[in-house]
Design an enzyme around this catalytic site. Structure first.
Site: not given
Ligand SMILES: [Zn+2]
Length: 463
Positions: A285, A336
């Site tokens: 991220h 993800d």
């Protein structure tokens, strides 16, 4: 030469209408030969030979999905009817986590990995923290859940890096780490030394290999879930096996604020001081990082794994992708939470986020984005010999149709741009992984009914 869809791979050759070759761009009529799971020769402008399989459209190397939580696939669509934030979404995710056992985890992961293969993904980095029984008691085999993932990848024909995740605290409050509670109890190993002892029981060899298709890697869930003094044993385990080390980092501003309050520094700085960052490490991220963080990450050549479809789904924010890349971070891509499974969508998502943030176009070329999806992604998962159509590399191929309603009309010279900016996972027609056909004409050859398996395995979990 016999094409193979099961059993050990054999010598193969293919003639690709168009293929993307490392450092050479897109070429026509590329003869690609392999022996077993490796390419042996790659020849552009070649003539066809007997027993050659024709590959239509644009042939690319296999994609790497550098960040996955397979069981989140059960949440798709069910979380779209409500408002909320990352934190309310996490409560829904915990509900699913509470219901899984090694058998249902295997079936859900097998179907999810099969969906990945249909999308051209040849290797998955599975960030795995669902270790123990509800309440936290280990299974008879304390790695039963991890082994289910390794089996699921084998069933679906993919390689896997099992990023076994250390998860010790329930959060980081302003006065320090919180104890695990409720569904989180399944994630914990008491301390990092016990985490390392359990992971060592996976019986990997000196290079971290669990099986020919599977290797072990390490993960620190986040600075929220692993107290500072517990990070060292995880780093030491990764060093011992030369293994990849992944960590969620700065996905939310609240994580930065808590880290600042408890440790007096940003998550990036904390990970730097604990020797977590470096060229075998991926931070996942890196959404809320400042210039100083970016410099630390780039200086250590730490991979920055971006997950644009999840980050936009959860309303996380925009990572400074261009600044991270310019500082020296190789970018990688992950699906993800599997809001969608489409690495091409992730790739263009990086460029589109930058366009929206800067109100200008053209920050990353199609080729740069594809490198994130291929060479950088595989390297970040500990498979540096994958992700290129080149002699010696692992024989992974992905064909993207150039005559679908989405891609038709693209000239040869813009085939790469058509694939990255117009194609979707639905345009992936054929996939070869390690010399073996896994997808042919959009059909998975090992998992015959992928939508049916997804439906059944999700229903079994959600009820
Ligand atoms: Zn994640």
């Amino acid at each position: 030469m016999t094409p193979s869809s099961s059993g050990p791979p054999v010598a193969r050759r293919w003639l690709a209408d168009l293929a993307w070759l490392p450092g050479q761009g897109v070429h026509r009529d590329v003869l690609i030969q392999a022996d077993g799971d490796r390419f042996t020769s790659v020849t552009p402008a070649a003539q066809t030979l007997p027993d050659t399989t024709r590959l239509r459209g644009l042939t690319l190397p296999g994609f790497a999905n550098a960040h996955s939580h397979a069981f989140h696939r059960a949440l798709r669509s069910t979380t779209q009817a409500d408002r909320g934030t990352f934190w309310t979404w996490r409560e829904r995710m915990y509900d699913v986590a509470a219901r899984l056992d090694p058998d249902s985890y295997l079936w859900l992961a097998r179907a999810t990995f099969a969906e990945m293969a249909l999308a051209g993904i040849s290797c998955v980095g599975e960030f795995h923290y669902l270790h123990h029984q509800p309440g936290g008691r280990p299974y008879a085999d304390p790695n039963a859940m991890g082994r289910a993932l390794v089996q699921a990848a084998a069933d679906a024909g993919l390689r896997i890096t099992l990023l076994d995740t250390c998860y010790l605290a329930g959060g980081l409050a302003e006065d320090g780490p919180l104890p695990l509670a409720g569904p989180q109890l399944r994630f914990g190993d008491d301390d990092a030394v016990r985490w390392a002892a359990r992971v060592t029981e996976l019986d990997c060899d000196a290079h971290g290999m669990i099986a020919p298709h599977a290797q072990a890697g390490a993960a620190i869930h986040s600075v929220r879930a692993v107290p500072r003094e517990q990070m060292h044993p995880v780093v030491a385990w990764a060093h011992r096996f030369g293994a990849p080390l992944h960590v969620h980092m700065s996905e939310q501003r609240a994580e930065n604020q808590a880290c600042q309050a408890v440790y007096g520094m940003s998550p990036t700085r904390l990970l730097y001081e604990e020797d977590v960052l470096g060229p075998r490490t991926s931070v996942v991220h890196a959404t809320h990082v400042d210039d100083g963080d970016t410099e630390l990450l780039g200086g250590g050549q730490t991979f920055a794994c971006l997950c644009p479809t999840t980050e936009r789904d959860l309303g996380d924010g925009l990572a400074p992708a261009r600044a991270l890349a310019a500082a020296g971070c190789p970018l990688t891509l992950g699906s993800d939470s599997h809001a969608v499974v489409d690495i091409l969508e992730e790739a263009r998502g990086v460029e589109y986020a930058e366009r929206l943030a800067r109100q200008a176009r053209g920050h990353f070329t199609a080729e740069t984005l594809l490198r994130a999806a291929t060479t950088a992604g595989h390297t970040s998962l500990g498979w540096p010999d994958a992700g290129e159509i080149a002699p010696g590399a692992r024989a992974d191929l992905v064909c993207v149709s150039l005559d679908s309603v989405r891609t038709a009309g693209a000239a040869d010279g813009v085939a790469l741009e058509a694939a990255v900016f117009a194609a979707t996972a639905a345009d992936v027609t054929d996939v070869v992984i390690g010399g073996r056909d896994v997808v042919r004409d959009r059909v998975h050859l090992l998992v015959p009914d992928v939508p049916g398996e997804l439906s059944r395995s999700i229903r079994a979990v959600l009820g």
